[in-house]
Write a protein that holds these residues in place. Structure first.
Motif, PDB file in Angstrom:
ATOM      1  N   ALA A 151       3.258  28.913 -62.121  1.00  0.00           N
ATOM      2  CA  ALA A 151       1.987  28.209 -61.865  1.00  0.00           C
ATOM      3  C   ALA A 151       0.970  28.559 -63.216  1.00  0.00           C
ATOM      4  O   ALA A 151       0.114  27.737 -63.403  1.00  0.00           O
ATOM      5  CB  ALA A 151       1.297  28.838 -60.653  1.00  0.00           C
ATOM      6  N   THR A 152       1.089  29.700 -63.898  1.00  0.00           N
ATOM      7  CA  THR A 152       0.090  30.147 -64.751  1.00  0.00           C
ATOM      8  C   THR A 152       0.611  30.217 -66.288  1.00  0.00           C
ATOM      9  O   THR A 152      -0.349  30.313 -67.082  1.00  0.00           O
ATOM     10  CB  THR A 152      -0.837  31.393 -64.352  1.00  0.00           C
ATOM     11  N   GLN A 153       1.768  30.317 -66.321  1.00  0.00           N
ATOM     12  CA  GLN A 153       2.446  30.607 -67.565  1.00  0.00           C
ATOM     13  C   GLN A 153       3.526  29.758 -68.126  1.00  0.00           C
ATOM     14  O   GLN A 153       4.464  29.982 -69.122  1.00  0.00           O
ATOM     15  CB  GLN A 153       3.057  32.156 -67.971  1.00  0.00           C
ATOM     16  N   ALA A 154       3.457  28.623 -67.900  1.00  0.00           N
ATOM     17  CA  ALA A 154       4.222  27.580 -67.768  1.00  0.00           C
ATOM     18  C   ALA A 154       4.482  27.162 -69.420  1.00  0.00           C
ATOM     19  O   ALA A 154       5.671  26.808 -69.815  1.00  0.00           O
ATOM     20  CB  ALA A 154       3.804  26.107 -67.095  1.00  0.00           C
ATOM     21  N   ASP A 155       3.258  27.305 -70.080  1.00  0.00           N
ATOM     22  CA  ASP A 155       3.585  26.839 -71.595  1.00  0.00           C
ATOM     23  C   ASP A 155       4.203  28.041 -72.406  1.00  0.00           C
ATOM     24  O   ASP A 155       4.572  27.752 -73.545  1.00  0.00           O
ATOM     25  CB  ASP A 155       2.179  26.444 -72.182  1.00  0.00           C
ATOM     26  N   ARG A 156       4.324  28.950 -71.641  1.00  0.00           N
ATOM     27  CA  ARG A 156       5.135  30.248 -72.326  1.00  0.00           C
ATOM     28  C   ARG A 156       6.601  30.366 -71.864  1.00  0.00           C
ATOM     29  O   ARG A 156       7.297  31.394 -72.207  1.00  0.00           O
ATOM     30  CB  ARG A 156       4.424  31.491 -72.177  1.00  0.00           C
ATOM     31  N   THR A 179       8.173  35.548 -46.578  1.00  0.00           N
ATOM     32  CA  THR A 179       8.203  35.271 -47.827  1.00  0.00           C
ATOM     33  C   THR A 179       7.671  33.693 -48.213  1.00  0.00           C
ATOM     34  O   THR A 179       6.808  33.631 -48.884  1.00  0.00           O
ATOM     35  CB  THR A 179       9.476  35.462 -48.598  1.00  0.00           C
ATOM     36  N   LEU A 180       8.159  33.013 -47.224  1.00  0.00           N
ATOM     37  CA  LEU A 180       7.691  31.476 -47.365  1.00  0.00           C
ATOM     38  C   LEU A 180       6.295  31.426 -47.165  1.00  0.00           C
ATOM     39  O   LEU A 180       5.516  30.908 -47.995  1.00  0.00           O
ATOM     40  CB  LEU A 180       8.562  30.503 -46.488  1.00  0.00           C
ATOM     41  N   GLY A 181       5.688  32.202 -46.113  1.00  0.00           N
ATOM     42  CA  GLY A 181       4.422  31.881 -45.714  1.00  0.00           C
ATOM     43  C   GLY A 181       3.487  32.689 -46.914  1.00  0.00           C
ATOM     44  O   GLY A 181       2.583  32.056 -47.348  1.00  0.00           O
ATOM     45  N   VAL A 182       3.799  33.609 -47.538  1.00  0.00           N
ATOM     46  CA  VAL A 182       2.967  34.152 -48.622  1.00  0.00           C
ATOM     47  C   VAL A 182       3.148  33.361 -49.663  1.00  0.00           C
ATOM     48  O   VAL A 182       1.891  33.131 -50.404  1.00  0.00           O
ATOM     49  CB  VAL A 182       3.854  35.703 -48.964  1.00  0.00           C
ATOM     50  N   LEU A 183       4.187  32.846 -50.142  1.00  0.00           N
ATOM     51  CA  LEU A 183       4.312  32.052 -51.259  1.00  0.00           C
ATOM     52  C   LEU A 183       3.222  30.542 -51.099  1.00  0.00           C
ATOM     53  O   LEU A 183       2.565  30.281 -51.800  1.00  0.00           O
ATOM     54  CB  LEU A 183       5.415  31.739 -51.676  1.00  0.00           C
ATOM     55  N   PHE A 184       3.567  30.163 -49.716  1.00  0.00           N
ATOM     56  CA  PHE A 184       2.668  28.816 -49.161  1.00  0.00           C
ATOM     57  C   PHE A 184       1.169  29.207 -49.658  1.00  0.00           C
ATOM     58  O   PHE A 184       0.264  28.365 -50.100  1.00  0.00           O
ATOM     59  CB  PHE A 184       3.104  28.506 -47.991  1.00  0.00           C
ATOM     60  N   GLY A 185       0.838  30.408 -49.083  1.00  0.00           N
ATOM     61  CA  GLY A 185      -0.605  30.707 -49.138  1.00  0.00           C
ATOM     62  C   GLY A 185      -1.032  31.022 -50.442  1.00  0.00           C
ATOM     63  O   GLY A 185      -2.180  30.431 -50.853  1.00  0.00           O
ATOM     64  N   LEU A 186      -0.097  31.503 -51.486  1.00  0.00           N
ATOM     65  CA  LEU A 186      -0.368  31.348 -52.687  1.00  0.00           C
ATOM     66  C   LEU A 186      -0.699  30.282 -53.503  1.00  0.00           C
ATOM     67  O   LEU A 186      -1.741  29.987 -54.409  1.00  0.00           O
ATOM     68  CB  LEU A 186       0.294  32.437 -53.469  1.00  0.00           C
ATOM     69  N   CYS A 187      -0.006  29.398 -53.164  1.00  0.00           N
ATOM     70  CA  CYS A 187      -0.148  27.943 -53.538  1.00  0.00           C
ATOM     71  C   CYS A 187      -1.290  27.223 -53.179  1.00  0.00           C
ATOM     72  O   CYS A 187      -2.163  26.782 -54.094  1.00  0.00           O
ATOM     73  CB  CYS A 187       1.108  27.263 -53.416  1.00  0.00           C
ATOM     74  N   CYS A 188      -1.619  27.485 -51.840  1.00  0.00           N
ATOM     75  CA  CYS A 188      -2.883  26.950 -51.284  1.00  0.00           C
ATOM     76  C   CYS A 188      -4.160  27.543 -51.986  1.00  0.00           C
ATOM     77  O   CYS A 188      -5.174  26.714 -52.368  1.00  0.00           O
ATOM     78  CB  CYS A 188      -3.039  27.262 -49.977  1.00  0.00           C
ATOM     79  N   GLY A 211       6.212  22.990 -55.471  1.00  0.00           N
ATOM     80  CA  GLY A 211       7.828  22.371 -54.964  1.00  0.00           C
ATOM     81  C   GLY A 211       8.559  23.438 -54.816  1.00  0.00           C
ATOM     82  O   GLY A 211       9.435  23.075 -53.889  1.00  0.00           O
ATOM     83  N   THR A 212       8.499  24.565 -55.059  1.00  0.00           N
ATOM     84  CA  THR A 212       9.367  25.577 -54.589  1.00  0.00           C
ATOM     85  C   THR A 212       9.191  25.696 -53.078  1.00  0.00           C
ATOM     86  O   THR A 212      10.454  26.033 -52.342  1.00  0.00           O
ATOM     87  CB  THR A 212       9.401  26.904 -55.461  1.00  0.00           C
ATOM     88  N   ILE A 213       8.059  25.515 -52.609  1.00  0.00           N
ATOM     89  CA  ILE A 213       8.082  25.869 -51.110  1.00  0.00           C
ATOM     90  C   ILE A 213       8.799  24.549 -50.253  1.00  0.00           C
ATOM     91  O   ILE A 213       9.345  24.843 -49.483  1.00  0.00           O
ATOM     92  CB  ILE A 213       6.715  25.811 -50.678  1.00  0.00           C
ATOM     93  N   ILE A 214       8.646  23.452 -50.738  1.00  0.00           N
ATOM     94  CA  ILE A 214       9.209  22.099 -50.160  1.00  0.00           C
ATOM     95  C   ILE A 214      10.673  22.473 -50.326  1.00  0.00           C
ATOM     96  O   ILE A 214      11.540  22.201 -49.283  1.00  0.00           O
ATOM     97  CB  ILE A 214       8.724  20.983 -51.073  1.00  0.00           C
ATOM     98  N   ALA A 215      11.144  22.975 -51.599  1.00  0.00           N
ATOM     99  CA  ALA A 215      12.685  23.099 -51.944  1.00  0.00           C
ATOM    100  C   ALA A 215      13.112  24.133 -51.079  1.00  0.00           C
ATOM    101  O   ALA A 215      14.395  23.922 -50.326  1.00  0.00           O
ATOM    102  CB  ALA A 215      12.823  23.267 -53.200  1.00  0.00           C
ATOM    103  N   GLY A 216      12.484  25.152 -50.648  1.00  0.00           N
ATOM    104  CA  GLY A 216      12.889  26.413 -49.864  1.00  0.00           C
ATOM    105  C   GLY A 216      13.029  25.831 -48.588  1.00  0.00           C
ATOM    106  O   GLY A 216      14.179  26.339 -47.729  1.00  0.00           O
ATOM    107  N   ALA A 217      12.295  25.167 -48.058  1.00  0.00           N
ATOM    108  CA  ALA A 217      12.169  24.624 -46.621  1.00  0.00           C
ATOM    109  C   ALA A 217      13.482  23.757 -46.341  1.00  0.00           C
ATOM    110  O   ALA A 217      14.082  23.861 -45.454  1.00  0.00           O
ATOM    111  CB  ALA A 217      10.800  23.984 -46.150  1.00  0.00           C
ATOM    112  N   ALA A 218      13.621  22.819 -47.335  1.00  0.00           N
ATOM    113  CA  ALA A 218      14.770  21.955 -47.198  1.00  0.00           C
ATOM    114  C   ALA A 218      15.910  22.639 -47.295  1.00  0.00           C
ATOM    115  O   ALA A 218      17.125  22.407 -46.595  1.00  0.00           O
ATOM    116  CB  ALA A 218      14.669  20.894 -48.480  1.00  0.00           C
ATOM    117  N   MET A 219      16.294  23.611 -48.039  1.00  0.00           N
ATOM    118  CA  MET A 219      17.116  24.453 -48.263  1.00  0.00           C
ATOM    119  C   MET A 219      17.579  25.112 -46.888  1.00  0.00           C
ATOM    120  O   MET A 219      18.805  25.123 -46.445  1.00  0.00           O
ATOM    121  CB  MET A 219      17.015  25.598 -49.439  1.00  0.00           C
TER     122      MET A 219
END
Length: 464
Positions: A151-156, A179-188, A211-219
């Protein structure tokens, strides 16, 4: 005669320095993974936990079980042929990669620095015990760091690194709902924060992280369908929340207020309910008599829903207390002892080739005692959380938005979100705190390195 550069340094000296740097670069690669799995190597077998068997059985039993991810079950099944050592190898190497990548994107990537930071984490936190264990808890901490980098260091990071981070984070989110809930909250929070710090959080990076949250849920949905034929989420959330409300006395009060007007299965037992959620759900209680989750899921959901409506203030106070209490529960090793009958039974039934080495391990002989370990780990964990919160507070006070402040804010939010989700839904447990708090120690070490590096660079050069 060797040629001399502008600063009076010979080419031979430059070559020697580069050779030394290349040699030192291999030290963390060789040492850190080895020490990360040292508890398992000493044990003679990967460490097991109460829940390990439930995950492992998903491949064989073909139906969904409350709070047992089929994705993590498939991950364990993949490692059966190696005695699960391939799983530990992956966990150790993934940890090394995430630690190294975090330091690199923050401009702190030096082999010896990575080595001593890694060794301090191995000594003073739960990290090696998590990396040596067959449990979903390992993935929580690295996933938070991976999400931060996305989210914050994509250019590196390179394109390949972005893909690897995406896949790893998605997989981690699919291993456990918390874990999904924590990551979802961070994205929000990231989407909200981007309005104020656009220069620190890129749109593309935040979209990849989300997108990782959506992919994880689909997985997870795909794995559940493949193994059980049900296109459904992993069950069990209602039952776990019910257990926490029972532990707080809310369920007992609801039954006293509504029995016998409402014909509930638990009414005859309203004055003899167990004191804790673990005793009710996993012990020898009336829950077994009444059909466990299959027989009680609808009634537990009914009580949870109506007690939320009838006792909102009590629920809010209980949730706040559970969150605070969860933040203080950070001891290493909960559920990692010699009494794991269900996990032993699953391994002996479905992977009989592993019975002998499993039974010979130190853990199965009750040789693991975390008392001395936690004498160090608990104060380090609590001190690290305070340090990271102080870094965030100082950054807000000074209106600083550097990378370390952003990392500290991410970790602080992750710790709070983890305590909120796990404490409120499952009830406070040391295992839920220990799985994540080591990233606070990592962040505190990064802040210390950055501070002292800046102090050193700011000092005036002395004349020879």
């Amino acid at each position: 005669m060797a040629q001399t550069g502008d600063a009076g340094i010979t080419n031979t000296q430059i070559l020697d320095a580069r050779t030394a740097e290349t040699g030192s670069a291999w030290l963390p690669v060789l040492i850190i993974p080895l020490f990360l799995v040292a508890p398992a190597l000493w044990n003679g077998y990967p460490l097991l936990q109460w829940d390990t068997g439930g995950y492992l059985a998903r491949w064989y039993e073909g139906y969904l079980v409350p709070s047992r991810s089929t994705v993590f079950g498939l991950y364990l099944h993949f490692g059966e042929g190696s005695g699960f050592w391939i799983n530990l190898a992956f966990q150790a190497l993934a940890t090394l990669w995430i630690l190294q990548l975090t330091l690199r994107v923050l401009g702190l990537n030096q082999p010896l620095r990575l080595l001593w930071i890694g060794l301090l984490l191995i000594l003073a936190t739960a990290l090696p015990w998590l990396a040596s264990m067959l449990l979903t808890d390992f993935f929580a901490g690295p996933a938070v760091l991976a999400l931060f980098i996305l989210a914050t260091q994509a250019d590196r990071t390179s394109g390949l690194e972005k893909v690897a981070l995406f896949v790893f984070t998605a997989f981690a989110s699919a291993t456990h709902s918390a874990t999904l809930g924590v990551l979802f909250g961070l994205c929000c929070v990231g989407w909200i924060a981007r309005h104020f710090v656009r220069d620190r959080i890129s749109l593309s990076g935040l979209m990849q992280a989300s997108g990782t949250i959506i992919a994880g849920a689909a997985m997870l949905l795909a794995a559940n369908f493949a193994l059980s034929g049900q296109f459904a989420w992993t069950p069990g959330g209602v039952g776990v929340a019910f257990g926490r409300m029972l532990q707080d006395g809310i369920v007992t009060q609801y039954l006293r207020d509504h029995c016998p007007q409402q014909k509930l299965k638990l009414c005859p037992y309203r004055n003899e309910l167990p004191p804790t959620a673990d005793d009710f759900l996993w012990g020898k209680s009336m829950f077994n008599t009444l059909g466990r989750f299959e027989g009680m899921n609808d009634e537990m959901g009914f009580i949870v829903e109506h007690s939320l409506a009838e006792y909102p203030l009590w629920q809010a106070k209980a949730a706040a207390a559970a969150t605070v209490e969860q933040l203080m529960h950070v001891a290493t090793g909960e559920g990692t002892n010699g009494w794991l009958p269900h996990t032993y039974g699953i391994i002996e039934r479905y992977v009989p080739s592993q019975s002998k080495p499993m039974r010979a391990a130190h853990q199965q002989h009750w040789d693991i005692d975390f008392a001395l370990v936690n004498w160090l780990h608990v104060p380090v964990a609590l001190g690290s959380m305070l340090a990271v919160a102080a870094i965030v507070g100082h950054a807000i006070w000074r209106r600083r938005r550097d990378d370390v402040a952003l990392l500290a804010a991410t970790v602080t939010l992750a710790l709070f979100g983890n305590a909120l989700i796990c404490g409120v839904i499952s009830g406070p447990h040391d295992r839920y705190g220990a799985r994540l708090v080591w990233i606070a120690t990592f962040t505190a070490l990064i802040a210390a390195v950055r501070y002292f590096s800046t102090e050193k660079s700011d000092k005036p050069l002395r004349a020879a």
